[in-house]
Every structure is written in structure tokens, then in C-alpha cells.
Design an enzyme around this catalytic site. Sequence first.
Site, PDB file in Angstrom:
ATOM      1  N   LEU A  34       0.819  -1.212   0.000  1.00 60.00           N
ATOM      2  CA  LEU A  34       0.000   0.000   0.000  1.00 60.00           C
ATOM      3  C   LEU A  34       0.861   1.274   0.000  1.00 60.00           C
ATOM      4  CD1 LEU A  34      -2.846  -0.908   2.548  1.00 60.00           C
ATOM      5  CD2 LEU A  34      -2.654  -1.455   0.111  1.00 60.00           C
ATOM      6  N   HIS A  35       0.411   2.272  -0.783  1.00 60.97           N
ATOM      7  CA  HIS A  35       1.043   3.591  -0.781  1.00 60.97           C
ATOM      8  C   HIS A  35      -0.047   4.635  -0.563  1.00 60.97           C
ATOM      9  CE1 HIS A  35      -0.517   3.916  -4.827  1.00 60.97           C
ATOM     10  NE2 HIS A  35       0.183   2.858  -5.213  1.00 60.97           N
TER      11      HIS A  35
ATOM     12  N   HIS B  84      -3.459   4.255  -2.200  1.00 62.21           N
ATOM     13  CA  HIS B  84      -4.393   3.363  -1.500  1.00 62.21           C
ATOM     14  C   HIS B  84      -4.951   4.063  -0.257  1.00 62.21           C
ATOM     15  CE1 HIS B  84      -1.611   0.332  -3.438  1.00 62.21           C
ATOM     16  NE2 HIS B  84      -2.790  -0.131  -3.833  1.00 62.21           N
TER      17      HIS B  84
ATOM     18  N   SER C 134       3.265   2.328  -7.337  1.00 66.43           N
ATOM     19  CA  SER C 134       4.388   1.623  -6.710  1.00 66.43           C
ATOM     20  C   SER C 134       5.533   1.458  -7.708  1.00 66.43           C
ATOM     21  CB  SER C 134       3.935   0.273  -6.154  1.00 66.43           C
ATOM     22  OG  SER C 134       2.995  -0.312  -7.007  1.00 66.43           O
TER      23      SER C 134
END
Length: 291
Positions: free
Chosen positions: A33-34, A37, A187
Amino acid sequence: MKMLATVADFSAALDAERCAGRTVGLVPTMGALHDGHGSLVERAAAECDVVAVTVFVNPLQFGAGEDLDAYPRTLDADVKLAEQAGATLVFAPTVAEMYRDGTATTVSVASGMTAVLEGASRPGHFDGVATVVAKLFAMTGRSRAYFGEKDFQQLAVVRRMARDLSFPVEVVGCPTVRADDGLALSSRNAYLSDEERAAAPVLHRALRAGAEVVLAGGRDAAAVRAAMEAVLATESLVDPDYAVVVDAATLATPAPLDGDLRLLVAARLPSARLIDNLGVTVADGMHRKDD
Ligand code: PAF
């Protein structure tokens, strides 16, 4: 925050929330997750009482040449980010739990939406996505499900699948989160060298140039494509894959251009392949840029 690993516990937890009168938001992810998200979880938390984040690296959507084992798995960090963004629970099943009886049934959205654009270089990818998302929707039940517009084709395929199969799930598309220079968060950006990172915002500039053609009254898809390709060609590190303008729901190109349109680009840089998109609406001679 609750961590769940079985389908039975996940479905029961969300049934119990709905029975208590609470609304459910779902954010399906493959982990790693980044902040993109995080923005989906925040939006879900702002609109729903309970937010379920799913973390599952779905083998069905990986092609023969794609390295499923190399996909990043960072569950501890994912759980932290999900909690900080407002998630109530994280569902992280194993492959054996998700595909307990194998996969005799596959959900397949018509090829006009799935064999083109990203689907052209990834045969079967969108069947894998549609199948796992259909399973997640069935397990979740009545809810609002949040997907990023960054993967616009995926969003369109999921919307169509949910409508065709009558899932009681409202699919919500959320705007792409961008760096200050316009580069969409992904990502994959982590793979870019400094020089590539400096070149990458050309994708967003190309989309804006294409949108300007529509906003100036252009209704010919070829002219919009040409405007985007001309901008992409200004960066020697960027090798364009496609630059198109399509109907946002069907992903077909209307002639003349009309209605809710989406401009989409994909390009290879030496270290990563990047995608981006932008919305423009044309209605009764009026036009609006969506983001
Ligand atoms: O966008 C993703 O991360 C995945 O394709 C999804 C929607 C979670 C399905 O595995």
C-alpha cells in the site's frame, strides 16, 4: 483494528456490522500500500461506518511471464497504513483460503473491454481481476467498493461486471493522486532512475494536451491521439505504447467524440512501464475536464 484470514470470518463480521445498522465500505488491494491506496481508505472512511481493506495477491491475474513470487508482500506495513487511513478491519486470506476448491468458474467481461489497452499485452489479466473482485463482492455483500481511477480500465471492467452480475455493491471511482509535477502515484515509480523520474510527468502533460484538443472543440479521435503522441515524443527516455481517447464506460472510441470520455496513455521507460489517464466530458456542445 481487526485482522481476519478466513472467508467465513470476513463475511460474518460484515453481516454483523450491517445487522447493527452500519454501512460497509470495501477497499480491495494486493497490498504494497502507498498513499494512493491510503486516499481510497480515507474516502471510504468518510462515506461508510465500517471500512474493510482486503490484501490478497491474486495469482489469477498474473500472466505466464509475470513474476507472482516477486510481487512485494508487506503485510505489517500495509496494516499500519490501512489503520492510519481509517480502516476498521483488514482481510488477508491465503491463496488456499480464497481458491479453496480451485477455479472451475471464471468471470470474463467481454473482450471489447478486456482484450484492448492493458489487456492487449496481458491476456487473461482482466478475467483474473473480474473473478477475484466478484468473489470479494460476494463475500462482502451490500457495500460501497472503492477503486482508483489510476487503473481506469480495471475500474470500467469492475463496474461492468458488478452491474451485469447484479452485485449489491456500488462501485466508486476515486481520483488519481499525483505528485506536484503531475506524475500519478504508483508503486512502479520506485523503479525509476532520477533521469526517468524527471521524464515521467510527460504522460500527464500528454493527457492534458489531448484534453485541450477536446476542450477546444475537437471531436476527431485521431487529432486527440496525435496531440498526445506529439508531447510523448518530446522525451527520448519514453517509449509510447498507446495514447487513445475512449468512451469511459465501454472503452470504445466514439465517432465523433461525445459523452464521458477518457484519455489513456501507456509508455515504457527503461526501468518501468507507466500508465495514466484523464477524463473529459462532452455534452450538448458543452465540455468539461474531469481532473
Ligand atoms: O488493483 C488491484 O490491486 C487489484 O487488481 C485488485 C482490484 C485488488 C484485484 O486483485
